[in-house]
Design a protein around this motif. Structure first.
Motif, PDB file in Angstrom:
ATOM      1  N   UNK A  36       0.838  -1.212   0.000  1.00 53.07           N
ATOM      2  CA  UNK A  36       0.000   0.000   0.000  1.00 53.07           C
ATOM      3  C   UNK A  36       0.869   1.257   0.000  1.00 53.07           C
ATOM      4  N   UNK A  37       1.927   1.209   0.816  1.00 53.42           N
ATOM      5  CA  UNK A  37       2.854   2.349   0.851  1.00 53.42           C
ATOM      6  C   UNK A  37       3.523   2.512  -0.505  1.00 53.42           C
ATOM      7  N   UNK A  38       3.924   1.378  -1.118  1.00 51.42           N
ATOM      8  CA  UNK A  38       4.587   1.429  -2.429  1.00 51.42           C
ATOM      9  C   UNK A  38       3.658   1.991  -3.487  1.00 51.42           C
ATOM     10  N   UNK A  39       2.390   1.604  -3.440  1.00 50.14           N
ATOM     11  CA  UNK A  39       1.439   2.120  -4.431  1.00 50.14           C
ATOM     12  C   UNK A  39       1.351   3.646  -4.353  1.00 50.14           C
ATOM     13  N   UNK A  40       1.388   4.178  -3.130  1.00 53.42           N
ATOM     14  CA  UNK A  40       1.365   5.638  -2.968  1.00 53.42           C
ATOM     15  C   UNK A  40       2.616   6.277  -3.516  1.00 53.42           C
ATOM     16  N   UNK A  41       3.766   5.643  -3.290  1.00 53.65           N
ATOM     17  CA  UNK A  41       5.026   6.188  -3.805  1.00 53.65           C
ATOM     18  C   UNK A  41       5.019   6.202  -5.323  1.00 53.65           C
ATOM     19  N   UNK A  42       4.561   5.079  -5.934  1.00 56.60           N
ATOM     20  CA  UNK A  42       4.517   4.997  -7.404  1.00 56.60           C
ATOM     21  C   UNK A  42       3.598   6.070  -7.963  1.00 56.60           C
ATOM     22  N   UNK A  43       2.469   6.280  -7.324  1.00 53.25           N
ATOM     23  CA  UNK A  43       1.523   7.301  -7.791  1.00 53.25           C
ATOM     24  C   UNK A  43       2.156   8.689  -7.740  1.00 53.25           C
ATOM     25  N   UNK A  44       2.903   8.984  -6.684  1.00 51.20           N
ATOM     26  CA  UNK A  44       3.567  10.286  -6.574  1.00 51.20           C
ATOM     27  C   UNK A  44       4.606  10.462  -7.673  1.00 51.20           C
ATOM     28  N   UNK A  45       5.401   9.414  -7.891  1.00 53.34           N
ATOM     29  CA  UNK A  45       6.472   9.531  -8.895  1.00 53.34           C
ATOM     30  C   UNK A  45       5.878   9.742 -10.277  1.00 53.34           C
ATOM     31  N   UNK A  46       4.865   8.892 -10.601  1.00 57.77           N
ATOM     32  CA  UNK A  46       4.292   8.986 -11.941  1.00 57.77           C
ATOM     33  C   UNK A  46       3.497  10.295 -12.146  1.00 57.77           C
ATOM     34  N   UNK A  47       2.938  10.871 -11.068  1.00 58.75           N
ATOM     35  CA  UNK A  47       2.137  12.097 -11.207  1.00 58.75           C
ATOM     36  C   UNK A  47       2.991  13.363 -11.116  1.00 58.75           C
ATOM     37  N   UNK A  48       3.896  13.394 -10.130  1.00 61.21           N
ATOM     38  CA  UNK A  48       4.665  14.616  -9.881  1.00 61.21           C
ATOM     39  C   UNK A  48       5.992  14.637 -10.636  1.00 61.21           C
ATOM     40  N   UNK A  49       6.416  13.467 -11.103  1.00 65.93           N
ATOM     41  CA  UNK A  49       7.710  13.417 -11.765  1.00 65.93           C
ATOM     42  C   UNK A  49       8.840  13.457 -10.748  1.00 65.93           C
TER      43      UNK A  49
END
Length: 531
Positions: free
Chosen positions: A79-92
């Motif tokens: 769950x934590x990883x999914x949040x990190x991936x979302x941040x990277x892919x959205x914010x760059x």
């Protein structure tokens, strides 16, 4: 050998029918002992199977709980990883976004105790963002999980093989997700690590006994954690172990008694494959631990049973010995009783039979005559008496000797006995060379006929007697008949004297003849004795 009428016959028959009490007692004791031991063995076996069944259920439930905790741990990290991936892919990965992400992952590692570290790697494997305090230069393109995501476009979580952390040097379980660029191409990997030692803390509260085992492995057979924890076992291949063999045979859930390939201990294993994760959790208790309490109680009960069996053997031995003594006494008593009965029979024979000739003696004759006279008086049936005398017997003894004389008397007695047709007739030695015959239910004619038949039978023997005018031994006899009269007392002596008078009349008339009531008109009349 005793004949069928011997007093020994009932004893011999009963002895033959007597059952071997000692054998029965021994078999009964053996049977009771076997049943007692069998009952104890069955009880112990049932208790053993029940205990194994209880622990099988307990280990199965424990495996379920362990699987649930392992899945929960991985899901939290994912769950934590999914949040990190979302941040990277959205914010760059601009410097500002990288700073915010660095702060976020450090907070996550501090708050989520399952996490050992969080990392973001670029498409070339370089370290972009970490949960470490200071940036670290490095490259993880060589790691199994990095190569997996680079070669697989899937967006799901991946649980990699355990590795030693390059940042801390401890064994960690990598949990990772793929990061994509806006065009969908591979943009890197987000990684969360779980310390292998965390599972030791996680599973430490579960009681599996002193030789129990808990292990967590990937479904390809890579061992992640094993309790008791040994650092050298992390990452080893256990595909050929008994648990994975059972998984291939039985499916995602199972319980069985197996021998460990690692330490050779026999344990009761229960395993569970996680539903949506490539992990297998297993727990086991050693057979020795499971059965230790049962063994102690069984040993105690076996000791009690052994004591009871020994007491049974002791008491049974004394009982059998007493039965043997009783049987020996019974045998001695039977022998003594048989001997006493035989001696009584012999005494009876001696008391009623003549010792020389073997036929009835005078005492038996007198007793029988008295009874037959009473019966004749009571029933009114005729009774006849014959008296015989061996002619010139004194001269026979003088010429041939007393031994020959005794043999002559025996032949006379045997002839009289043999020629009597009815069992109720009695031949007796009255005294010396005199013999008497009692003929119940026989009238005067019958008495005369029987007397003549006996006289002729002796002559037919042809016993040489040189001093007898006939050249052979002969008999003279008197036949007397009593017609019973109701109420009249009968004197046996009078009856005998009447017969004796007829005997002497036969001797006076030339011997070797019979005189009876039929030709006794010259004799004084006697009451109820004449025709």
């Amino acid at each position: 050998m005793p004949n069928s009428q011997s007093p020994l016959t009932p004893i011999l028959r009963l002895t033959a029918e007597k059952r071997p009490a000692v054998t029965y007692a021994i078999w009964l004791l053996v049977l009771f002992g076997v049943l007692l031991v069998g009952a104890q063995a069955w009880s112990a076996w049932s208790a053993r199977q029940s205990r194994l069944a209880e622990h099988a259920a307990a280990t199965s439930n424990m495996a379920g709980a362990l699987a649930s905790q392992a899945e929960s741990t991985v899901r939290i990290v994912d769950t934590v990883l999914a949040g990190v991936v979302e941040r990277v892919e959205h914010d760059g990965m601009t410097p500002a976004a990288a700073d915010r992400l660095h702060s976020h992952v450090r907070n996550m590692v501090g708050e989520v105790r399952q996490l050992h570290g969080l990392f973001v790697y670029g498409a070339d494997g370089s370290w972009l963002v970490t949960s470490l305090e200071r940036p670290v230069a490095g490259n993880n393109a060589d790691r199994e999980y990095f190569q997996y995501h680079r070669n697989n476009p899937g967006r799901g979580v991946h649980i990699g093989k355990p590795v030693r952390s390059r940042s801390s040097g401890v064994w960690v379980l990598p949990v990772s997700r793929r990061v994509d660029r806006p065009d969908g191409s591979f943009g890197g990997v987000a990684l969360g690590t779980i310390r292998i030692a965390f599972f030791a803390d996680l599973y430490g509260s579960f009681d599996v006994g002193k030789d129990g085992v808990i292990f967590l492995a990937r479904d390809d057979g890579t061992l992640l954690y094993r309790r008791p924890f040994t650092d050298s076992l992390v990452g080893t291949d256990v595909r050929d172990g008994p648990v994975f063999q059972m998984v291939r045979r039985s499916g995602p859930v199972g319980t069985a008694m197996l021998r460990s390939k690692i330490d050779g201990v026999v344990r009761l294993y229960s395993y569970r494959h996680l539903d949506k994760l490539p992990l297998i959790v297993a727990t086991a208790q050693s057979k020795q631990d499971i059965l230790e309490e049962w063994q102690q109680s069984s040993l105690l009960m076996s000791g009690v049973t052994l004591l009871v069996v020994l007491l049974l053997v002791g008491v049974g031995t004394r009982l059998v010995r007493q039965i043997m003594i009783r049987d020996e006494l019974d045998a001695e008593l039977r022998i003594a009783k048989a001997d006493l009965q035989e001696r009584n029979r012999e005494l009876t024979v001696l008391a009623t039979n003549d010792g020389l000739t073997g036929i009835a003696n005078r005492r038996h004759f007198e007793d029988t005559l008295r009874l037959e006279l009473k019966r004749a008086r009571r029933t009114g049936v005729a009774l006849s008496l014959l008296l015989f005398d061996v002619d010139f017997f004194k001269k026979y003894n003088d010429r041939y000797g007393h031994v020959a004389g005794d043999d002559c008397l025996r032949q006379v007695a045997a002839t009289l006995q043999a020629k009597l047709a009815r069992p109720t007739d009695l031949a007796a030695r009255y005294g010396g060379e005199e013999f008497a015959v009692i003929l119940p239910a026989t009238g005067q004619v019958g008495a005369r006929y029987v007397a003549e038949r006996l006289r002729l039978a002796l002559m037919d023997l042809g016993i040489v007697h040189a001093d007898n005018p006939y050249g052979v031994a002969t008999l003279s006899g008197g036949a007397c008949t009593y017609h019973g009269t109701h109420g009249e007392e009968v004197d046996p002596d009078t009856f005998v004297r009447r017969a004796d008078a007829l005997l002497y009349r036969a001797k006076a008339n030339g011997r070797n003849r019979i005189c009876s009531d039929l030709d006794s008109s010259s004799l004084p009349a006697q009451p109820s004795l004449a025709i």
